[in-house]
Design a protein around this motif. Sequence first.
Motif, PDB file in Angstrom:
ATOM      1  N   GLN A  11      -1.028  -1.552  -0.025  1.00 22.76           N
ATOM      2  CA  GLN A  11      -1.953  -0.724  -0.857  1.00 22.76           C
ATOM      3  C   GLN A  11      -3.196  -0.016  -0.219  1.00 22.76           C
ATOM      4  OE1 GLN A  11      -1.105  -0.093  -4.169  1.00 22.76           O
ATOM      5  NE2 GLN A  11       0.563  -1.323  -3.597  1.00 22.76           N
ATOM      6  N   LEU A  12      -3.704  -0.822   0.981  1.00 20.59           N
ATOM      7  CA  LEU A  12      -4.680  -0.505   1.747  1.00 20.59           C
ATOM      8  C   LEU A  12      -4.553  -1.324   3.043  1.00 20.59           C
ATOM      9  CD1 LEU A  12      -7.664   0.767   1.836  1.00 20.59           C
ATOM     10  CD2 LEU A  12      -8.508  -1.609   1.291  1.00 20.59           C
ATOM     11  N   THR A  67     -15.423  -1.964   2.813  1.00 19.79           N
ATOM     12  CA  THR A  67     -14.495  -0.930   2.145  1.00 19.79           C
ATOM     13  C   THR A  67     -13.347  -2.132   1.485  1.00 19.79           C
ATOM     14  OG1 THR A  67     -14.582   0.402   4.125  1.00 19.79           O
ATOM     15  CG2 THR A  67     -12.692   0.666   2.762  1.00 19.79           C
ATOM     16  N   TYR A 126     -12.547  -1.446  -2.670  1.00 15.22           N
ATOM     17  CA  TYR A 126     -11.119  -1.175  -3.136  1.00 15.22           C
ATOM     18  C   TYR A 126     -10.810  -2.355  -4.280  1.00 15.22           C
ATOM     19  CZ  TYR A 126      -6.243  -1.104  -3.713  1.00 15.22           C
ATOM     20  OH  TYR A 126      -4.859  -1.029  -4.301  1.00 15.22           O
ATOM     21  N   SER A 150     -12.774  -1.809  -7.408  1.00 18.12           N
ATOM     22  CA  SER A 150     -12.057  -0.502  -8.187  1.00 18.12           C
ATOM     23  C   SER A 150     -10.827  -0.761  -8.894  1.00 18.12           C
ATOM     24  CB  SER A 150     -12.027   0.690  -6.998  1.00 18.12           C
ATOM     25  OG  SER A 150     -10.713   0.350  -6.461  1.00 18.12           O
TER      26      SER A 150
END
Length: 70
Positions: free
Chosen positions: A23-24, A43, A47, A50
Motif C-alpha cells: 500500500q505504501l 509519513t 498514512y 489516515s
Amino acid sequence: MKRPDQPDFVSVACRNAGRWQTQLAIVTAETGEGFAPASSLETVDAYLSSIGAGAPLEAAAEKKALAGRK
C-alpha cells in the motif's frame, strides 16, 4: 536481508483475500542497522492514521495473527 547495492525502504502491506498488497513504500536514509520501525517515519505514521490502523501488535500477537491467515 539487506543487499549492499540497494537502498533501505519501509513498506506497508495489507492482506486481502489471501494476497499481500503493498500500500505504501518509502526509501529511507541508510541507518546501518538493517531495520527501521514503521513508527519512526512521520509519513508512515500519517498514512496509518489516515486508514484507521490500530497500534502495532506485539511480536507474539503478530505471529499468531499471521499464522491464522495462511
